[in-house]
Design a protein around this motif. Structure first.
Motif, PDB file in Angstrom:
ATOM      1  N   PRO A 136     -13.181 102.773  16.299  1.00 25.01           N
ATOM      2  CA  PRO A 136     -13.104 103.325  17.648  1.00 25.01           C
ATOM      3  C   PRO A 136     -14.349 103.953  17.872  1.00 25.01           C
ATOM      4  N   PRO A 137     -14.882 103.977  18.977  1.00 30.15           N
ATOM      5  CA  PRO A 137     -16.226 104.893  19.463  1.00 30.15           C
ATOM      6  C   PRO A 137     -15.814 105.971  19.334  1.00 30.15           C
ATOM      7  N   ASN A 138     -16.943 106.787  19.061  1.00 28.98           N
ATOM      8  CA  ASN A 138     -16.733 108.295  18.886  1.00 28.98           C
ATOM      9  C   ASN A 138     -17.131 108.717  20.216  1.00 28.98           C
ATOM     10  N   PHE A 139     -16.452 109.887  20.265  1.00 24.75           N
ATOM     11  CA  PHE A 139     -16.458 110.522  21.769  1.00 24.75           C
ATOM     12  C   PHE A 139     -17.067 112.189  21.177  1.00 24.75           C
ATOM     13  N   LYS A 140     -17.937 112.591  22.158  1.00 20.03           N
ATOM     14  CA  LYS A 140     -18.035 114.227  22.046  1.00 20.03           C
ATOM     15  C   LYS A 140     -17.192 114.967  22.487  1.00 20.03           C
ATOM     16  N   PRO A 141     -16.582 115.996  21.982  1.00 21.06           N
ATOM     17  CA  PRO A 141     -15.389 116.705  22.434  1.00 21.06           C
ATOM     18  C   PRO A 141     -15.773 117.309  23.939  1.00 21.06           C
TER      19      PRO A 141
ATOM     20  N   ALA B  16      -7.853 102.621  24.539  1.00 21.68           N
ATOM     21  CA  ALA B  16      -7.034 101.690  24.704  1.00 21.68           C
ATOM     22  C   ALA B  16      -7.575 100.502  25.206  1.00 21.68           C
ATOM     23  N   ALA B  17      -8.689 100.292  25.909  1.00 17.24           N
ATOM     24  CA  ALA B  17      -9.575  99.079  26.436  1.00 17.24           C
ATOM     25  C   ALA B  17     -10.384  98.502  25.201  1.00 17.24           C
ATOM     26  N   VAL B  18     -10.579  99.372  24.474  1.00 13.47           N
ATOM     27  CA  VAL B  18     -11.323  98.755  22.975  1.00 13.47           C
ATOM     28  C   VAL B  18     -10.177  98.177  22.036  1.00 13.47           C
ATOM     29  N   TYR B  19      -9.139  98.780  21.941  1.00 18.54           N
ATOM     30  CA  TYR B  19      -7.996  98.373  21.366  1.00 18.54           C
ATOM     31  C   TYR B  19      -7.442  96.708  21.907  1.00 18.54           C
ATOM     32  N   GLY B  20      -7.414  96.749  23.056  1.00 16.00           N
ATOM     33  CA  GLY B  20      -6.961  95.711  23.830  1.00 16.00           C
ATOM     34  C   GLY B  20      -8.038  94.444  23.600  1.00 16.00           C
ATOM     35  N   VAL B  21      -9.405  94.694  23.466  1.00 20.22           N
ATOM     36  CA  VAL B  21     -10.116  93.650  23.315  1.00 20.22           C
ATOM     37  C   VAL B  21     -10.096  93.218  21.931  1.00 20.22           C
ATOM     38  N   ARG B  22     -10.126  94.001  21.187  1.00 21.45           N
ATOM     39  CA  ARG B  22      -9.980  93.835  19.477  1.00 21.45           C
ATOM     40  C   ARG B  22      -8.562  93.073  19.256  1.00 21.45           C
ATOM     41  N   MET B  23      -7.620  93.313  19.906  1.00 16.39           N
ATOM     42  CA  MET B  23      -6.297  92.672  19.918  1.00 16.39           C
ATOM     43  C   MET B  23      -6.576  91.387  20.270  1.00 16.39           C
ATOM     44  N   THR B  24      -7.111  91.014  21.364  1.00 14.08           N
ATOM     45  CA  THR B  24      -7.504  89.731  22.015  1.00 14.08           C
ATOM     46  C   THR B  24      -8.307  88.975  21.141  1.00 14.08           C
TER      47      THR B  24
END
Length: 147
Positions: A75-80, A93-101
């Protein structure tokens, strides 16, 4: 319906509601692993029969899909600061959806039961995992060694 011995007989099977004209031709798919360039990968009619160049392109596509599935596994890192939790969760969630696709496309490609497709799918996952792990270990080494 009793027969001579007093036992009940089996009922007669019902006739099929389909006649010979209404049955559609369904081609048989390979159900065991095989080696060859005459295969359908992901889409009907692709890469086509007897075309080596298109088969190699299909293998390259499966390889890249597997690499991309591994790259998206991190997953991408986010600055707090400055990122709302809902926005960060939506991106994850979008990155997860792309990965599962991507992972499901690789799975469907492997279900063509072609050994070449299986080999490039595994090689793509290995190459993608190597790239992700190498990048992470290089970042740790830079942080430890300092500028």
């Amino acid at each position: 319906m009793a027969n001579d011995s007093g036992n009940m007989s089996m009922p007669m099977p019902m006739p099929s509601p389909y006649n010979n004209q209404s049955i559609m031709y369904m081609p048989m798919m390979q159900m065991s692993f095989f080696w060859g360039k005459d295969v359908e990968v992901l889409f009907s009619g692709w890469p086509g029969s007897g075309r080596l160049g298109m088969y190699i392109l299909a293998l390259a596509v499966v390889f890249l899909l597997a690499v991309a599935a591994e790259v998206f596994s991190v997953p991408p890192n986010f600055k707090p600061r400055g990122v709302r939790p809902a926005a960060a969760a939506a991106v994850l969630a979008a990155v997860y959806g792309v990965r599962m696709t991507l992972a499901y496309f690789v799975m469907l490609a492997v279900m063509s039961f072609n050994v070449g497709v299986l080999v490039v799918a595994v090689a793509g996952h290995v190459a993608g995992s190597f790239a992700v792990k190498y990048r992470a270990l290089a970042a740790v080494a830079r942080a430890v060694d300092g500028p």
